[in-house]
Design an enzyme around this catalytic site. Structure first.
Site, PDB file in Angstrom:
ATOM      1  N   GLN A 445       0.818  -1.211   0.000  1.00  0.00           N
ATOM      2  CA  GLN A 445       0.000   0.000   0.000  1.00  0.00           C
ATOM      3  C   GLN A 445       0.854   1.265   0.000  1.00  0.00           C
ATOM      4  OE1 GLN A 445      -3.097   0.241  -0.528  1.00  0.00           O
ATOM      5  NE2 GLN A 445      -3.408   2.424  -0.132  1.00  0.00           N
ATOM      6  N   GLU A 446       1.971   1.255   0.701  1.00  0.00           N
ATOM      7  CA  GLU A 446       2.799   2.444   0.826  1.00  0.00           C
ATOM      8  C   GLU A 446       3.486   2.808  -0.493  1.00  0.00           C
ATOM      9  OE1 GLU A 446       3.371   4.682   3.044  1.00  0.00           O
ATOM     10  OE2 GLU A 446       2.435   3.891   4.849  1.00  0.00           O
TER      11      GLU A 446
END
Length: 567
Positions: A445-446
């Protein structure tokens, strides 16, 4: 009347002919039954096929697969010699690729004159084939390259080179038309805007400005336009009907208007929604029913939800609510079957770069718009290492409901959740005392599993650490280049996530929210809902980015767990 000897000879001839026909039919049957050649084939089988297979096409396919598994240019060249055969009007796929790879191997070995002749022969024999774009680049013919293969990666690389050497606006305009997101295109387009050799028309300035917006540089786009009356603004994408419906639903849920929320969700008819959106609708219908005391109905809804879509955040929450494991996912479909036949062939042979270059050439750089094309392009990008755009396209395809059955769902989820940097992330997680797949989900996600990504706020690397935070965790000042190293970034990110878990008393919702928004902000949202109805607590988070982040990370962790059950 035939004599005895003549009749005997005729009989022998007939037997011989029948035997030959039978042997021919048997040989054809054996050929048809031979296993297909692909990049997963046994190495010894590939080597035998490359030398002894009676079908020259299969010999070439085996050699091309082996070339991709060799790092030694001399060995590659030996495999590729004599593989550029074929009628130019018919053989337009593997022959030109063989010639291209041969020329590259020759150049790598310092055989400049031989490489030049190979490039010339390639372009002469197959002038319209995408590998001929590489020939034009190697032969320093950029004008012909721009004209004939405008969207090919070789043409985009040539445009950057043109801009650096000659300036002007031609290269920047070419990139704005055919490769606005190409690495380095932003500088070329900005330079084209302000070049002084000849004025750039208003129409071309609009084209360049649009390209700069695609690069994410709104300031440069506005400088390009110059006229204050035509300043560009950040584009705000209008909410879709699905997004508007969810916005209303979320407001009802946060207010705990369970009956109204249930009816609103039911009216939207989950059976007509894409699988991920239907999973969300069904989960909340189940929770609304549960909160109204209709527990049997809630369980039935959640069980149906899990059967339909056993991946992501809502599958995790349904399985927790039911107190059961989610059903094992269906085995994945064949990824190559989703691509056009020529690209499927190239992918099966491990020729990922060539598949991507053919795709771009055939589409003239046009962005994928349909869900099916987003899926195709996303998987082609992943195969060549472009996880940033590739995963974004696969996510969009999933939300649009591109997977039409459970086998395709399984394939798409595996593609959307690659285990890139799993060794580094796993080692860091174990050292920090956290779950490896949780850290994998955070990294996905990052940074979409990219080590060189930098956020506008200055966060760096796989787990998007702020330099000040990284320095505090490491006890020493670190350069951005050091933070881009996957092993170090993973260790520091794992350590930071562990701190968030400790501060959150092990509450995974609060810890993940803290990783994104900071422990101070997340701590201010603490209330009894976090323990009683954690899903509702997430929906009440006042930062939209953090709401999405928490569900994406925890849903990603669960999907990784589900995918691991397929092995």
């Amino acid at each position: 009347m035939l004599g005895i000897e003549q009749r005997g000879a005729a009989g022998l001839a007939a037997v011989a002919l029948g035997t030959a026909i039978a042997l021919g039919a048997l040989q054809q049957q054996l050929v048809r039954q031979r296993p297909s050649l692909n990049s997963n084939s046994d190495l010894s089988f590939l080597r035998r096929s490359a030398k002894f297979d009676p079908d020259p096409q299969r010999r070439r396919e085996a050699r091309l697969i082996l070339v991709g598994q060799q790092v030694d240019s001399a060995s590659q060249l030996e495999l590729l010699r004599g593989q550029g055969w074929g009628n130019p009007s018919q053989e337009k796929l593997l022959a030109p690729i063989s010639l291209k790879l041969e020329a590259l191997a020759q150049a790598q070995l310092g055989q400049a004159e031989a490489a030049k002749k190979s490039w010339q022969y390639l372009f002469k024999q197959f002038p319209a084939a995408p590998p001929s774009a590489d020939a034009l680049y190697a032969l320093s013919k950029p004008v012909e390259l721009f004209k004939q293969f405008p969207a090919h990666p070789a043409a985009l690389a040539a445009a950057l080179k043109w801009q650096q050497q000659r300036g002007g606006s031609e290269a920047g305009l070419h990139l704005a038309r055919y490769g606005k997101r190409w690495p380095g295109a932003g500088a070329a387009m900005a330079a084209a805007c302000k070049q002084s050799k000849q004025p750039v028309s208003a129409e071309n300035k609009q084209l360049l400005a649009a390209g700069l917006v695609a690069q994410g540089d709104l300031a440069a786009a506005n400088r390009c336009l110059g006229d204050k009356k035509t300043k560009l603004q950040e584009e705000v994408e209008p909410l879709s009907a699905v997004s508007k419906a969810w916005q209303i639903t979320r407001e009802l849920l946060v207010k705990r208007q369970w009956a109204k929320a249930y009816n609103f969700l039911a009216q939207a008819n989950p059976d007509k929604q894409s699988a991920p959106i239907a999973a969300r609708s069904r989960f909340w219908m189940g929770l609304c029913a549960w909160q109204q005391g209709q527990k049997a109905e809630a369980r039935a809804i959640w069980q149906n939800q899990l059967q339909q879509y056993p991946y992501g955040y809502y599958a995790w929450r349904a399985s927790v609510r039911l107190g059961v494991a989610a059903p094992a996912p269906t085995q994945a479909a064949n990824r190559a079957g989703l691509l056009p036949a020529p690209l499927a062939k190239l992918e099966s042979l491990g020729l990922h770069t060539e598949a991507w270059e053919h795709w771009r050439t055939w589409r003239l750089g046009q962005s994928a718009q349909t869900a099916a094309d987003l899926w195709r392009e996303g998987q082609l990008r992943l195969a060549v290492g472009d996880r940033w755009l590739g995963l974004a396209q696969l996510d969009s395809a999933a939300l649009a409901g591109v997977a039409s059955n459970k086998e395709q769902q399984s394939l798409l989820e595996r593609q959307r959740h690659p285990l890139s940097f799993s060794a580094e992330l796993g080692a860091a997680a174990r050292k920090a005392g956290i779950e490896p797949l949780l850290l994998q989900g955070v990294a996905r996600q990052e940074s979409r599993l990219n080590t060189t990504v930098r956020s506008p706020a200055g966060a760096v690397g796989l787990l998007q650490l702020m330099p000040a935070t990284a320095q505090e965790l490491a006890g020493a000042k670190l350069t951005d280049m050091e933070l881009e190293k996957a092993s170090l970034n993973s260790q520091l990110g794992g350590r930071y996530l562990k701190q968030m878990l400790v501060k959150s008393n092990g509450n995974i919702f609060l810890a993940v929210a803290s990783y994104n928004a900071g422990p101070g902000a997340a701590g201010s949202w603490l209330n009894e809902t976090l323990q009683q109805i954690p899903e509702l607590w997430v929906e009440a988070i006042p930062y939209p980015e953090t709401r999405i982040y928490v569900k994406s990370v925890l849903g990603g962790k669960f999907s990784y767990e589900q995918i691991s059950r397929l092995k």
